[in-house]
Design an enzyme around this catalytic site. Structure first.
Site, PDB file in Angstrom:
ATOM      1  N   SER A   1       0.596  -1.142   0.266  1.00 36.35           N
ATOM      2  CA  SER A   1       0.305   0.796  -0.221  1.00 36.35           C
ATOM      3  C   SER A   1       1.150   1.451   0.561  1.00 36.35           C
ATOM      4  O   SER A   1       2.374   0.840   0.651  1.00 36.35           O
ATOM      5  CB  SER A   1      -0.682  -0.303   1.599  1.00 36.35           C
ATOM      6  OG  SER A   1      -1.932  -1.498   0.979  1.00 36.35           O
TER       7      SER A   1
HETATM    8  N1  SAM Z   1       0.321  -4.284   4.441  1.00 42.21           N
HETATM    9  C1  SAM Z   1       1.067  -5.038   3.133  1.00 42.21           C
HETATM   10  C2  SAM Z   1       2.258  -5.102   2.315  1.00 42.21           C
HETATM   11  O1  SAM Z   1       3.513  -4.199   3.836  1.00 42.21           O
HETATM   12  O2  SAM Z   1       3.083  -5.598   1.715  1.00 42.21           O
HETATM   13  C3  SAM Z   1       0.549  -5.675   1.833  1.00 42.21           C
HETATM   14  C4  SAM Z   1      -1.224  -6.037   1.062  1.00 42.21           C
HETATM   15  S1  SAM Z   1      -1.671  -6.523  -0.041  1.00 42.21           S
HETATM   16  C5  SAM Z   1      -2.335  -4.884  -0.602  1.00 42.21           C
HETATM   17  C6  SAM Z   1      -3.174  -7.530   0.521  1.00 42.21           C
HETATM   18  C7  SAM Z   1      -2.626  -8.530   1.029  1.00 42.21           C
HETATM   19  O3  SAM Z   1      -3.056  -9.242   1.542  1.00 42.21           O
HETATM   20  C8  SAM Z   1      -1.905  -9.947  -0.313  1.00 42.21           C
HETATM   21  O4  SAM Z   1      -0.369  -9.688  -0.258  1.00 42.21           O
HETATM   22  C9  SAM Z   1      -3.128 -10.762  -0.586  1.00 42.21           C
HETATM   23  O5  SAM Z   1      -2.218 -12.156  -1.216  1.00 42.21           O
HETATM   24  C10 SAM Z   1      -3.533 -10.900   1.360  1.00 42.21           C
HETATM   25  N2  SAM Z   1      -4.512 -11.258   1.568  1.00 42.21           N
HETATM   26  C11 SAM Z   1      -5.231 -11.486   0.584  1.00 42.21           C
HETATM   27  N3  SAM Z   1      -7.042 -12.349   1.240  1.00 42.21           N
HETATM   28  C12 SAM Z   1      -6.610 -12.909   2.585  1.00 42.21           C
HETATM   29  C13 SAM Z   1      -6.502 -13.725   3.726  1.00 42.21           C
HETATM   30  N4  SAM Z   1      -7.767 -14.290   3.408  1.00 42.21           N
HETATM   31  N5  SAM Z   1      -5.718 -13.822   4.338  1.00 42.21           N
HETATM   32  C14 SAM Z   1      -4.769 -13.438   4.507  1.00 42.21           C
HETATM   33  N6  SAM Z   1      -3.820 -13.227   4.073  1.00 42.21           N
HETATM   34  C15 SAM Z   1      -5.054 -12.530   2.775  1.00 42.21           C
END
Ligand code: SAM
Length: 207
Positions: free
Chosen positions: A52
């Protein structure tokens, strides 16, 4: 990044500003993207996921009102950048990522900083992490169709949950505070409009 993207846009929590000023965001990115690390944009981290933009990371972190003693649940480890910030500002961070390759890479990166208060697990974070509940704060870094009941139940009384909720193309960042033992007794505040990748799972979007 701190002055232009965070302070100038209203982030005031000194602990958040100091922490984001010391964690080297470029080291969480692939080499070819490291020169863009301090601009205010989301960037690709592989597997069609993103880190993000710094402003949103600052805003979500500030909204959790961390004091240093909290036990936190993070859903969506991604590259681990937000995880590192939480580990600096709270006592313990439990983080769940559904894509194993991202979780392993994040673990390697975070190990290189020698954090001892982070536990990462691969799985569907929409179930939460019941063995470790309740949590003083829960942060969901992917967009959900609604607030998962599972996460409300795993929030401590007085705890804060920050989560983007809406359609797959646009969401509202919500801050939920649990007010009593009754999981539905919550205060909900709109933080801002936003656009996140999908929260995919049993209590999120279907893949
Ligand atoms: N905060 C993170 C960073 O600093 O890199 C960015 C996160 S990214 C916007 C969202 C993440 O949520 C992705 O890596 C995605 O694979 C994960 N995600 C989506 N659904 C999920 C779930 N049900 N459980 C765990 N992770 C999930």
């Amino acid at each position: 990044m701190i002055n232009k993207n965070l302070k100038a846009r209203g982030i005031t929590d000194e602990r958040v500003l100091r922490t984001m000023g010391t964690i080297p965001r470029h080291l969480f990115l692939e080499e070819g993207l490291q020169d863009q690390a301090y601009s205010d944009n989301p960037l690709p981290i592989g597997s069609r996921q993103t880190i993000s933009q710094p402003y949103i990371v600052g805003l979500m972190t500030e909204s959790l009102e961390l004091r240093g003693t909290e036990k936190i649940l993070e859903i969506g480890t991604g590259c681990g950048y937000q995880t590192a910030i939480l580990a600096e500002l709270a006592e313990m961070v439990f983080s769940i990522e559904r894509i194993a390759s991202l979780a392993f890479r994040a673990q390697r990166t975070l190990d290189s900083f020698h954090y001892h208060n982070i536990l990462i697990r691969v799985g569907d974070g929409t179930y939460g992490w019941s063995e470790e509940a309740p949590f003083d704060a829960i942060i969901v870094t992917a967009g959900a169709p609604e607030i998962p009941e599972t996460l409300k139940k795993q929030l401590a009384v007085g705890g804060r949950l920050i989560i983007p909720v809406g359609s797959r193309s646009s969401q509202t960042l919500l801050r939920i505070t649990r007010l009593s033992e009754e999981p539905d007794d919550i205060k909900t505040e709109d933080v801002c409009g936003c656009r996140f990748v999908d929260l995919i799972g049993e209590h999120g979007w279907k893949d």
